[in-house]
Design an enzyme around this catalytic site. Structure first.
Site, mmCIF file in Angstrom:
data_model
loop_
_atom_site.group_PDB
_atom_site.id
_atom_site.type_symbol
_atom_site.label_atom_id
_atom_site.label_comp_id
_atom_site.label_asym_id
_atom_site.label_seq_id
_atom_site.Cartn_x
_atom_site.Cartn_y
_atom_site.Cartn_z
ATOM 1 N N ALA A 253 8.553 1.619 -5.830
ATOM 2 C CA ALA A 253 7.787 1.251 -4.934
ATOM 3 C C ALA A 253 6.603 2.106 -4.952
ATOM 4 O O ALA A 253 5.750 2.167 -3.927
ATOM 5 C CB ALA A 253 8.465 1.209 -3.783
ATOM 6 N N ALA A 254 6.100 2.947 -5.918
ATOM 7 C CA ALA A 254 5.045 3.887 -5.926
ATOM 8 C C ALA A 254 3.914 3.062 -5.930
ATOM 9 O O ALA A 254 2.966 3.545 -4.797
ATOM 10 C CB ALA A 254 4.993 4.938 -7.101
ATOM 11 N N GLY A 255 3.675 2.098 -6.722
ATOM 12 C CA GLY A 255 2.325 1.381 -6.665
ATOM 13 C C GLY A 255 2.123 0.688 -5.318
ATOM 14 O O GLY A 255 1.027 0.569 -4.781
ATOM 15 N N ASP A 256 3.299 0.003 -4.863
ATOM 16 C CA ASP A 256 2.961 -0.697 -3.500
ATOM 17 C C ASP A 256 2.797 0.330 -2.364
ATOM 18 O O ASP A 256 2.188 -0.118 -1.406
ATOM 19 C CB ASP A 256 4.506 -1.417 -3.217
ATOM 20 C CG ASP A 256 4.759 -2.677 -4.459
ATOM 21 O OD1 ASP A 256 3.533 -3.159 -5.020
ATOM 22 O OD2 ASP A 256 5.841 -2.792 -4.557
#
Length: 302
Positions: A253-256
């Site tokens: 979920a880093a990009g989100d």
């Protein structure tokens, strides 16, 4: 509705993530024994909506769910996070979206998504959602819903003078006419290469890829570059904004988290460099934890 919080409209997917940890990814034909199995709410749209809500945004989310147990669980989860669910439809004819995720011991992941109801989200639903578009400070959208929905949402928001952030994930061919509706685009290195044909392996190639996206009509480009940080390209600044080095557990979920945090910071009136630094800090916290929404930090943690 909190008048002091920036209003963030998120349009996108909601899934239930089925996650298995493993030492290494299987090669075709190989069966391996994995570690712990987890059932975690996910989907790029849902993750970004939750991130924006936890990090200080007043969030309205437009998506489609099934009428199954995963749809019910997701809807309850959004309400618990304080997200406005007025424009979420449960479709009796489609299952909720699911994602099968494997995470290796270095924190890298492979993901297969069965979109289900996400692919039934319609242009008509976007057209009917006048109020959230009119009230939004920022509009955030990704590519796990049908492209005509993305086009309609971007065009509608642009027509109302709203700032649109497109997270072009998963990578796909986009109509050239879409780019001029965007305030900002946030590809990672892989997505930037897909959109421009330029392999991003450092600052010089990131500059080339961002320049090509600028020529398509996007004024501001952020290429997220994992542990390096993010390359920011505007008319007044081009360069890498670094991030802190940490031990990575799971990058799911880093990009989100980055996108949700970015929308909130810009909606709060921060300049774009400050907003990127804030978003990197949130994303760096998320990679130190396991899972999608389970890894997204709260504002007080930053």
């Amino acid at each position: 509705m909190d008048k002091n919080k920036p209003k963030i409209l998120v349009i996108g997917s909601a899934n239930m993530d089925m996650v298995i940890g493993t030492d290494h990814f299987p090669v075709p034909g190989e069966t391996i024994m994995g570690g712990q199995f987890s059932l975690i709410p996910g989907g790029k749209g849902a993750n970004q909506a939750v991130a924006a809500a936890r990090l200080g945004g007043d969030v309205c989310f437009i998506t489609q769910l099934g009428t199954d147990i995963f749809g019910d669980q997701n809807l309850e989860n959004f309400k618990r996070e304080g997200i406005d669910t007025s424009f979420i439809k449960q479709n009796p004819d489609q299952p909720s979206g699911v994602a099968l995720i494997t995470v290796d011991k270095s924190g890298e992941n492979t993901i297969i998504v069965a979109p289900g109801a996400n692919h039934s989200l319609s242009v008509a639903e976007i057209a009917a959602a006048s109020e959230p578009f009119q009230q939004a400070d920022m509009v955030l959208i990704q590519l796990e819903v049908p492209l005509p929905v993305v086009m309609e949402a971007c065009q509608k928001a642009f027509g109302l003078g709203k700032r649109v952030i497109l997270n072009p994930a998963p990578a796909m061919d986009l109509p050239e006419s879409l780019f001029r509706f965007l305030y900002l685009i946030t590809p990672n290195e892989t997505e930037a290469e897909f959109l421009t044909g330029i392999k991003v392996i450092g600052e010089a190639s990131a500059y080339q890829a961002a320049s090509r996206l600028r020529n398509k009509g996007v004024q501001r480009i952020i290429i997220t570059m994992g542990a390096v940080g993010a390359f920011l390209f505007t008319d007044t600044f081009q360069g890498i904004i670094p991030t802190t080095k940490v031990e990575v557990k799971d990058t799911t979920a880093a990009g989100d988290t980055f996108c949700g945090a970015l929308a909130v910071a810009l909606g709060n009136g921060k300049n774009i460099q400050e907003a990127v630094a804030f978003a990197l800090k949130a994303a760096t916290l998320s990679v130190q934890r396991f899972g999608a929404q389970t890894s997204i930090p709260y504002l007080e943690e930053l």
